[in-house]
Write an enzyme that holds these catalytic residues in place. Structure first.
Site, PDB file in Angstrom:
ATOM      1  N   ASP A  48       0.833  -1.196   0.000  1.00 21.50           N
ATOM      2  CA  ASP A  48       0.000   0.000   0.000  1.00 21.50           C
ATOM      3  C   ASP A  48       0.877   1.258   0.000  1.00 21.50           C
ATOM      4  O   ASP A  48       1.985   1.239   0.550  1.00 21.50           O
ATOM      5  CB  ASP A  48      -0.907   0.033   1.225  1.00 21.50           C
ATOM      6  CG  ASP A  48      -1.983  -1.035   1.178  1.00 21.50           C
ATOM      7  OD1 ASP A  48      -2.361  -1.456   0.077  1.00 21.50           O
ATOM      8  OD2 ASP A  48      -2.459  -1.436   2.269  1.00 21.50           O
ATOM      9  N   TYR A  76       6.081  -8.464   8.714  1.00 19.26           N
ATOM     10  CA  TYR A  76       5.730  -7.049   8.839  1.00 19.26           C
ATOM     11  C   TYR A  76       5.912  -6.573  10.276  1.00 19.26           C
ATOM     12  O   TYR A  76       5.754  -7.357  11.222  1.00 19.26           O
ATOM     13  CB  TYR A  76       4.263  -6.816   8.468  1.00 19.26           C
ATOM     14  CG  TYR A  76       3.882  -7.158   7.058  1.00 19.26           C
ATOM     15  CD1 TYR A  76       3.879  -6.193   6.053  1.00 19.26           C
ATOM     16  CD2 TYR A  76       3.500  -8.451   6.713  1.00 19.26           C
ATOM     17  CE1 TYR A  76       3.503  -6.508   4.750  1.00 19.26           C
ATOM     18  CE2 TYR A  76       3.131  -8.783   5.419  1.00 19.26           C
ATOM     19  CZ  TYR A  76       3.136  -7.798   4.442  1.00 19.26           C
ATOM     20  OH  TYR A  76       2.771  -8.117   3.153  1.00 19.26           O
ATOM     21  N   ASP A  90      -6.724   2.090   7.871  1.00 21.09           N
ATOM     22  CA  ASP A  90      -5.435   2.755   8.052  1.00 21.09           C
ATOM     23  C   ASP A  90      -5.669   4.259   7.997  1.00 21.09           C
ATOM     24  O   ASP A  90      -6.808   4.721   8.120  1.00 21.09           O
ATOM     25  CB  ASP A  90      -4.409   2.288   7.009  1.00 21.09           C
ATOM     26  CG  ASP A  90      -4.791   2.663   5.577  1.00 21.09           C
ATOM     27  OD1 ASP A  90      -5.788   3.389   5.380  1.00 21.09           O
ATOM     28  OD2 ASP A  90      -4.084   2.224   4.648  1.00 21.09           O
ATOM     29  N   ARG A 183      -3.915  -4.594   7.370  1.00 17.70           N
ATOM     30  CA  ARG A 183      -4.978  -3.645   7.751  1.00 17.70           C
ATOM     31  C   ARG A 183      -6.198  -4.388   8.270  1.00 17.70           C
ATOM     32  O   ARG A 183      -6.827  -3.979   9.255  1.00 17.70           O
ATOM     33  CB  ARG A 183      -5.373  -2.786   6.550  1.00 17.70           C
ATOM     34  CG  ARG A 183      -4.349  -1.743   6.179  1.00 17.70           C
ATOM     35  CD  ARG A 183      -4.820  -0.894   5.016  1.00 17.70           C
ATOM     36  NE  ARG A 183      -4.834  -1.639   3.764  1.00 17.70           N
ATOM     37  CZ  ARG A 183      -5.818  -1.629   2.886  1.00 17.70           C
ATOM     38  NH1 ARG A 183      -6.933  -0.949   3.138  1.00 17.70           N
ATOM     39  NH2 ARG A 183      -5.731  -2.310   1.751  1.00 17.70           N
TER      40      ARG A 183
END
Length: 239
Positions: A48, A76, A90, A183
């Site tokens: 993203d 992550y 987000d 997310r």
């Protein structure tokens, strides 16, 4: 280095750059350096725009490896704000609701995170590239249209609580399979905590054996290329 025959390059995608923008920039720099009009370049695993970190870019014949590279395990580091939600899960959109957080303890967080380890079902975010009737889900979402996405199976290998600034924020490390939306994981963690949550920061630190520490920086890519022995294209390849 032979970009036409095929190279696998690993970049740290800058904040607010789309994955496509980084690919286009790399393609442009390589085409200029090689003096060619065309060069096949692709990436393995979209990030993203609001995320940073490992983005694998393949050139030439190595683009055939994209699908294989996409299947590798990913890691992550994510920062979650607790007690609120956004439609995009987000910071792309504004907060749309707030929730209590006074009951959230570090022990509750650690216990809750372990509920997500293993094979789970996850509903992708509506602000995502998932296709619906040939269009991307985010195209509907940004026009305010409601869409219903189906849950998909995925695997979470590890979740580690790295830090907790309660009651407002936690930082977690996640090791997961292809297709995991961090997310959406933030959304689900917030719900499991009896509150809400959304991502405020996300960095992909690893894809398979490709790690953030080994990544190139697009802002210094020209200087890096200066230090490489580059195989120049034949006259036929230049066309």
């Amino acid at each position: 280095m032979n970009p036409i025959k095929g190279e696998i390059l690993c970049f740290n995608k800058p904040y607010r750059w789309s994955s496509f923008e980084l690919v286009a920039k790399v393609r442009g720099k390589l085409k200029h350096r090689l003096g060619v009009k065309k060069l096949k370049v692709g990436h393995a695993g979209t990030l993203d725009p609001l995320a940073t970190g490992v983005l694998i870019i393949c050139t030439g014949k190595s683009t055939k490896l994209v699908e294989e590279l996409q299947s590798h395990t990913k890691e992550y580091v994510a920062t979650l704000k607790l007690g609120a939600t956004t439609p995009s899960f987000d910071r792309e959109t504004e907060e749309d609701a707030t929730y209590p957080t006074s009951h959230i303890t570090e022990e509750l967080v650690r216990t809750t995170l372990q509920q997500f380890v293993g094979t789970i079902m996850q509903v992708p975010p509506v602000y995502s590239a998932v296709k619906i009737d040939g269009k991307r889900a985010y195209q509907f979402a940004r026009k305010g249209k409601e869409v219903e996405l189906k849950a998909k199976p995925l695997t979470i290998d590890e979740i580690e609580l790295m830090s907790a600034n309660l009651p407002d924020e936690i930082v977690i490390r996640v090791v997961c399979s292809k297709g995991t939306y961090i997310r959406a994981l933030a959304r689900d963690i917030g719900q499991a905590l009896g509150s809400g949550a959304y991502l405020t920061d996300l960095c992909r630190t690893r894809i398979g054996d490709y790690r953030l520490i080994d990544c190139l920086d697009i802002h210094t890519f020209d200087e890096w290329l200066d230090g490489q022995e580059i195989v120049m294209p034949t006259e036929e390849e230049s066309l």
